[in-house]
Motif scaffolding. Structure first.
Motif, PDB file in Angstrom:
ATOM      1  N   UNK A   1      75.034  -5.882  35.914  1.00 37.71           N
ATOM      2  CA  UNK A   1      74.243  -4.667  36.122  1.00 37.71           C
ATOM      3  C   UNK A   1      75.023  -3.584  36.855  1.00 37.71           C
ATOM      4  N   UNK A   2      76.177  -3.908  37.381  1.00 42.11           N
ATOM      5  CA  UNK A   2      77.040  -2.896  37.986  1.00 42.11           C
ATOM      6  C   UNK A   2      77.484  -1.855  36.976  1.00 42.11           C
ATOM      7  N   UNK A   3      77.420  -2.200  35.685  1.00 42.58           N
ATOM      8  CA  UNK A   3      77.793  -1.251  34.635  1.00 42.58           C
ATOM      9  C   UNK A   3      76.914  -0.004  34.664  1.00 42.58           C
ATOM     10  N   UNK A   4      75.709  -0.124  35.207  1.00 39.20           N
ATOM     11  CA  UNK A   4      74.834   1.051  35.308  1.00 39.20           C
ATOM     12  C   UNK A   4      75.428   2.127  36.211  1.00 39.20           C
ATOM     13  N   UNK A   5      76.411   1.777  37.010  1.00 37.21           N
ATOM     14  CA  UNK A   5      77.073   2.765  37.870  1.00 37.21           C
ATOM     15  C   UNK A   5      77.822   3.810  37.052  1.00 37.21           C
ATOM     16  N   UNK A   6      78.004   3.563  35.765  1.00 43.41           N
ATOM     17  CA  UNK A   6      78.619   4.570  34.903  1.00 43.41           C
ATOM     18  C   UNK A   6      77.771   5.840  34.858  1.00 43.41           C
ATOM     19  N   UNK A   7      76.515   5.748  35.297  1.00 48.97           N
ATOM     20  CA  UNK A   7      75.609   6.897  35.305  1.00 48.97           C
ATOM     21  C   UNK A   7      75.454   7.517  36.688  1.00 48.97           C
ATOM     22  N   UNK A   8      76.353   7.193  37.615  1.00 48.88           N
ATOM     23  CA  UNK A   8      76.272   7.777  38.955  1.00 48.88           C
ATOM     24  C   UNK A   8      77.380   8.803  39.142  1.00 48.88           C
ATOM     25  N   UNK A   9      77.066   9.937  39.719  1.00 48.12           N
ATOM     26  CA  UNK A   9      78.090  10.972  39.920  1.00 48.12           C
ATOM     27  C   UNK A   9      79.089  10.619  41.013  1.00 48.12           C
TER      28      UNK A   9
END
Length: 92
Positions: free
Chosen positions: A35-43
């Motif tokens: 779920x760390x892959x969701x960090x691709x959506x953090x600025x």
């Protein structure tokens, strides 16, 4: 000394990524998996200037696009990254 930081938790559920970013140095890198892959959506990631890798399997499983500031890796690449960096720190 360079460190590969492995982040496997969503940045939207806790502050592990924020803590990781506070201590990342210029020679460090972050590997996003699970779920760390969701960090691709953090600025925060591209603005920090740290090299970012994401496990392709986890990115694809979550139907996430690969931004131009990150690199997709497979498991053999993950092993190679673990060898290339002096230390590996997993943010459990």
């Amino acid at each position: 000394m360079s460190t590969l930081h492995v982040v496997s938790h969503s940045p939207f559920t806790d502050s592990r990524l924020d803590s990781c970013l506070r201590i990342c140095g210029a020679q460090d890198a972050i590997l996003l998996c699970g779920d760390g892959a969701y960090a691709l959506h953090t600025p925060a990631l591209p603005s920090k200037g740290v090299k970012v890798f994401v496990l392709a399997e986890d990115m694809l499983a979550r139907n996430l696009p690969l931004p131009d500031w990150a690199d997709s890796v497979d498991y053999p690449d993950f092993v190679q990254l673990s060898i290339d960096y002096d230390k590996v720190n997993t943010w459990l």
